[in-house]
Design a protein around this motif. Structure first.
Motif, PDB file in Angstrom:
ATOM      1  N   ALA A 263      -7.739   3.628  -1.918  1.00 54.37           N
ATOM      2  CA  ALA A 263      -7.634   2.272  -2.447  1.00 54.37           C
ATOM      3  C   ALA A 263      -8.250   1.286  -1.475  1.00 54.37           C
ATOM      4  CB  ALA A 263      -6.168   1.922  -2.685  1.00 54.37           C
ATOM      5  N   PRO A 264      -8.840   0.182  -1.970  1.00 57.81           N
ATOM      6  CA  PRO A 264      -9.539  -0.738  -1.091  1.00 57.81           C
ATOM      7  C   PRO A 264      -8.642  -1.504  -0.136  1.00 57.81           C
ATOM      8  CG  PRO A 264      -9.481  -1.583  -3.346  1.00 57.81           C
ATOM      9  CD  PRO A 264      -8.984  -0.182  -3.396  1.00 57.81           C
ATOM     10  N   ASN A 265      -7.403  -1.834  -0.534  1.00 56.72           N
ATOM     11  CA  ASN A 265      -6.524  -2.628   0.309  1.00 56.72           C
ATOM     12  C   ASN A 265      -5.154  -1.967   0.410  1.00 56.72           C
ATOM     13  OD1 ASN A 265      -8.232  -5.001   0.844  1.00 56.72           O
ATOM     14  ND2 ASN A 265      -8.120  -5.272  -1.375  1.00 56.72           N
ATOM     15  N   ALA A 266      -4.727  -1.700   1.630  1.00 55.82           N
ATOM     16  CA  ALA A 266      -3.398  -1.134   1.846  1.00 55.82           C
ATOM     17  C   ALA A 266      -2.378  -2.257   1.869  1.00 55.82           C
ATOM     18  CB  ALA A 266      -3.371  -0.356   3.155  1.00 55.82           C
ATOM     19  N   SER A 267      -1.174  -1.970   1.448  1.00 58.97           N
ATOM     20  CA  SER A 267      -0.120  -2.966   1.400  1.00 58.97           C
ATOM     21  C   SER A 267       0.642  -2.982   2.712  1.00 58.97           C
ATOM     22  CB  SER A 267       0.830  -2.677   0.236  1.00 58.97           C
ATOM     23  OG  SER A 267       1.956  -3.516   0.299  1.00 58.97           O
ATOM     24  N   SER A 268       0.492  -4.071   3.470  1.00 65.08           N
ATOM     25  CA  SER A 268       1.217  -4.203   4.730  1.00 65.08           C
ATOM     26  C   SER A 268       2.717  -4.306   4.476  1.00 65.08           C
ATOM     27  CB  SER A 268       0.733  -5.435   5.498  1.00 65.08           C
ATOM     28  OG  SER A 268      -0.633  -5.315   5.844  1.00 65.08           O
ATOM     29  N   ALA A 269       3.074  -4.994   3.406  1.00 61.93           N
ATOM     30  CA  ALA A 269       4.496  -5.148   3.096  1.00 61.93           C
ATOM     31  C   ALA A 269       5.131  -3.804   2.787  1.00 61.93           C
ATOM     32  CB  ALA A 269       4.666  -6.101   1.915  1.00 61.93           C
ATOM     33  N   GLU A 270       4.417  -2.971   2.033  1.00 66.80           N
ATOM     34  CA  GLU A 270       4.949  -1.653   1.703  1.00 66.80           C
ATOM     35  C   GLU A 270       5.057  -0.778   2.949  1.00 66.80           C
ATOM     36  OE1 GLU A 270       4.042   2.044  -1.392  1.00 66.80           O
ATOM     37  OE2 GLU A 270       2.545   0.483  -1.043  1.00 66.80           O
ATOM     38  N   ALA A 271       4.051  -0.842   3.823  1.00 67.38           N
ATOM     39  CA  ALA A 271       4.096  -0.062   5.058  1.00 67.38           C
ATOM     40  C   ALA A 271       5.254  -0.507   5.936  1.00 67.38           C
ATOM     41  CB  ALA A 271       2.775  -0.195   5.812  1.00 67.38           C
ATOM     42  N   LEU A 272       5.456  -1.822   6.026  1.00 69.98           N
ATOM     43  CA  LEU A 272       6.566  -2.349   6.817  1.00 69.98           C
ATOM     44  C   LEU A 272       7.904  -1.903   6.240  1.00 69.98           C
ATOM     45  CD1 LEU A 272       7.472  -4.169   9.137  1.00 69.98           C
ATOM     46  CD2 LEU A 272       7.403  -6.113   7.560  1.00 69.98           C
ATOM     47  N   LEU A 273       8.010  -1.905   4.910  1.00 70.82           N
ATOM     48  CA  LEU A 273       9.225  -1.434   4.253  1.00 70.82           C
ATOM     49  C   LEU A 273       9.488   0.030   4.585  1.00 70.82           C
ATOM     50  CD1 LEU A 273      11.542  -1.557   2.168  1.00 70.82           C
ATOM     51  CD2 LEU A 273       9.835  -1.011   0.407  1.00 70.82           C
ATOM     52  N   HIS A 274       8.461   0.859   4.478  1.00 72.79           N
ATOM     53  CA  HIS A 274       8.641   2.292   4.720  1.00 72.79           C
ATOM     54  C   HIS A 274       9.023   2.580   6.177  1.00 72.79           C
ATOM     55  CE1 HIS A 274       5.940   3.451   1.046  1.00 72.79           C
ATOM     56  NE2 HIS A 274       7.121   2.965   0.694  1.00 72.79           N
ATOM     57  N   ILE A 275       8.368   1.908   7.119  1.00 68.14           N
ATOM     58  CA  ILE A 275       8.678   2.145   8.534  1.00 68.14           C
ATOM     59  C   ILE A 275      10.079   1.646   8.866  1.00 68.14           C
ATOM     60  CG2 ILE A 275       8.066   1.510  10.897  1.00 68.14           C
ATOM     61  CD1 ILE A 275       5.152   1.534  10.065  1.00 68.14           C
ATOM     62  N   SER A 276      10.429   0.469   8.379  1.00 74.23           N
ATOM     63  CA  SER A 276      11.772  -0.071   8.630  1.00 74.23           C
ATOM     64  C   SER A 276      12.834   0.840   8.041  1.00 74.23           C
ATOM     65  CB  SER A 276      11.893  -1.478   8.038  1.00 74.23           C
ATOM     66  OG  SER A 276      10.944  -2.352   8.591  1.00 74.23           O
ATOM     67  N   MET A 277      12.588   1.281   6.813  1.00 80.19           N
ATOM     68  CA  MET A 277      13.520   2.186   6.159  1.00 80.19           C
ATOM     69  C   MET A 277      13.645   3.488   6.939  1.00 80.19           C
ATOM     70  SD  MET A 277      13.075   3.820   2.360  1.00 80.19           S
ATOM     71  CE  MET A 277      11.554   4.645   2.893  1.00 80.19           C
ATOM     72  N   ALA A 278      12.524   4.007   7.425  1.00 82.79           N
ATOM     73  CA  ALA A 278      12.538   5.268   8.166  1.00 82.79           C
ATOM     74  C   ALA A 278      13.340   5.136   9.452  1.00 82.79           C
ATOM     75  CB  ALA A 278      11.103   5.695   8.478  1.00 82.79           C
ATOM     76  N   LEU A 279      13.125   4.058  10.182  1.00 81.50           N
ATOM     77  CA  LEU A 279      13.849   3.866  11.440  1.00 81.50           C
ATOM     78  C   LEU A 279      15.349   3.697  11.187  1.00 81.50           C
ATOM     79  CD1 LEU A 279      11.355   1.486  13.292  1.00 81.50           C
ATOM     80  CD2 LEU A 279      11.730   3.932  13.709  1.00 81.50           C
ATOM     81  N   ILE A 280      15.693   3.030  10.097  1.00 84.27           N
ATOM     82  CA  ILE A 280      17.110   2.855   9.761  1.00 84.27           C
ATOM     83  C   ILE A 280      17.746   4.196   9.413  1.00 84.27           C
ATOM     84  CG2 ILE A 280      18.680   1.872   8.039  1.00 84.27           C
ATOM     85  CD1 ILE A 280      16.814  -0.571   7.929  1.00 84.27           C
TER      86      ILE A 280
END
Length: 508
Positions: free
Chosen positions: A14-31
């Motif tokens: 995809a041309p543009n990755a979602s920073s918000a989605e990446a931040l959600l996934h990383i935050s969720m993973a760390l939690i």
């Protein structure tokens, strides 16, 4: 309607990755990781149940984020364990905390394994053979778990079951998640890799002062205390004359971990990374760097090279150097030549290492020789947990005797040797699975030109070559397992997009 057809065509390309989605996934993973480790610190049974429930909820609520959860669990879990080290009463509890990531992985694996039988998966025709092969390999590994528990110690069998099933579980989760949902790892990989590189330079600069901020020094001391109790350093004194004096002796090594630089360069502090294991950390840096490199990002891979040199993992460094060469040389018009070159480099690397080791009594070559010898005498295999660096069966191994006889008494140091010894002809299923994945990556690269498949081919071939003389190459979660997770995401994304195309009239 198939879930695969319910999503727009968004994937790794995809041309543009979602920073918000990446931040959600990383935050969720760390939690998830923090909650799991904290629950284990309270009480081990509570930790198992709590980690299972949290992972179950996340897997159903945000299935596309599970690959990031697994990466974070492998790479950053022990950083959280270190915080609890002063309050952990015994080694069993300490090991339980460090096993949080395996509970996360196996919970997700069971969920996605159950999802494999759902009706919506039938639309993904390319996926079905791989799910079947995963089930066959899973059954094979389980059989050798039972065999090892009977022939050896159940604890050793479970340890090697964990190490052997992890790459398969990572691939299965990733390929199914990406086949059913849009999974974009670009921002997540960049941020996680940047964090790992920054951590490495801070640890290298401030050494024990930095580790002491979050009890990382106590984490290392607990590991060393266990080695002292089992006689590891006493054995080293008898065999090599090395006198263990303190923590700095363990954390200091020669440049690139080789005696060649003893008289030229000063000793260096051998960093362990946020996962507190040097070789595994090196593979994490190498894999993240290679993956980003094929996506046109050069800064982080170049920044990781000095850290790899300090750690001294020749296998992980070899992988990244091959990736660099391929990135510079490869063009779509010479794909076949590039891939043939990767195989040639892997063969030359392995042959040279074996030839050198055979003339210098290298432990890795002696361990491989033992695996080949015992495989020929018992092709069925001994069972998981017998032989190997992490098994109690190798504690009393005498390297002086092994060097005199040309082979160790039991296979160690070599993942291929250990696997041949433990799983016998069953290991051929595992090796065949890797060969099939490499060929699938090659085929998809030729069809699509997607650099993710170039990474997949390079990663599988180089890690497999390293596994001939290095046990961590197959058995470290941040080596083969991490690589197969990324390969699974690439293949799953490709097959989801094909399913979407088939669902649109006029599309092939």
């Amino acid at each position: 309607m198939s879930v695969s057809g319910a999503y727009p065509r968004v994937g790794l390309s995809a041309p543009n990755a979602s920073s918000a989605e990446a931040l959600l996934h990383i935050s969720m993973a760390l939690i998830v990781v923090a909650l799991g480790v904290s629950a284990f610190a309270v009480w081990t049974p509570f930790g198992i149940v709590a980690t299972f429930i949290v992972t179950l909820i996340v897997s159903n609520a945000v299935p596309a984020g599970i690959p990031v959860v697994i990466i974070c669990a492998f790479l950053y879990q022990n950083l959280m364990v270190a915080w609890y080290t002063p309050y952990i009463p015994d080694n069993d509890t300490f090991d339980a905390l460090r096993g949080t990531n395996f509970i996360i992985l196996m919970t997700a694996f069971c969920i996605f394994l159950a999802a494999s039988f759902q009706h919506r998966v039938r639309a993904l025709t390319e996926l079905r053979p791989w799910l079947l092969l995963s089930l066959v390999l899973c059954a094979t590994i389980t059989f050798y778990l039972a065999l090892g528990a009977v022939h050896g110690g159940p604890k050793d069998a479970v340890v090697y079951f964990r190490n052997t099933i992890t790459p398969l579980a990572c691939f299965h989760i990733a390929v199914l998640a990406a086949a059913l949902y849009p999974v974009d790892l670009r921002k997540s990989m960049l941020w996680l890799g940047t964090g790992a590189v920054i951590y490495g330079y801070v640890e290298l600069t401030f050494t024990m002062n930095f580790l002491g901020l979050f009890h990382g020094d106590l984490y290392i001391e607990r590991n060393i205390a266990r080695q002292i109790e089992t006689g590891v350093w006493e054995k080293a004194l008898k065999e090599t004359g090395f006198v263990f004096r303190g923590l700095e002796d363990v954390m200091t090594t020669t440049f690139f971990n080789t005696p060649f630089f003893n008289d030229i360069l000063p000793s260096v502090f051998r960093i362990g990374g946020p996962n507190f294991h040097s070789i595994s950390y090196a593979y994490a840096l190498s894999i993240i760097s290679a993956w980003l490199l094929f996506r046109g990002r050069w800064l982080l891979p170049i920044a990781a090279l000095p850290l790899l040199a300090v750690i001294g993992s020749k296998g992980a460094t070899f992988m990244l150097l091959v990736a660099l060469c391929v990135r510079l040389f490869h063009r779509p018009s010479r794909t076949g030549l590039t891939l043939a070159g990767v195989i040639a480099l892997a063969i030359v690397w392995t042959t040279a290492a074996i030839a050198y080791g055979a003339t210098h009594g290298d432990y890795h070559v002696l361990g491989l020789a033992a695996g080949l010898r015992d495989f020929l005498s018992n092709p069925l295999g001994q069972g998981l947990g017998l032989g190997g660096n992490l098994s109690s069966t190798s504690i009393n191994l005498s390297w002086a005797t092994a060097q005199a006889e040309g082979a160790a008494s039991v296979p160690v140091e070599s993942a291929v040797g250990v696997m041949l010894y433990q799983m016998g002809i069953g290991s051929l299923v595992f090796f065949g699975f890797l060969a099939a994945l490499a060929m699938a990556a090659r085929r998809q690269l030729i069809e699509t030109g997607d650099p993710d498949f170039l990474f997949g081919f390079v990663g599988i071939v180089t890690i497999s070559a390293n596994a001939v003389l290095q046990e961590e190459a197959f058995y470290s979660p941040l080596a083969l397992a991490f690589c197969l997770l990324l390969v699974g995401v690439s293949l799953g994304t490709r097959w989801r997009e094909l399913a979407v195309q088939r669902a649109i009239p006029g599309k092939v």
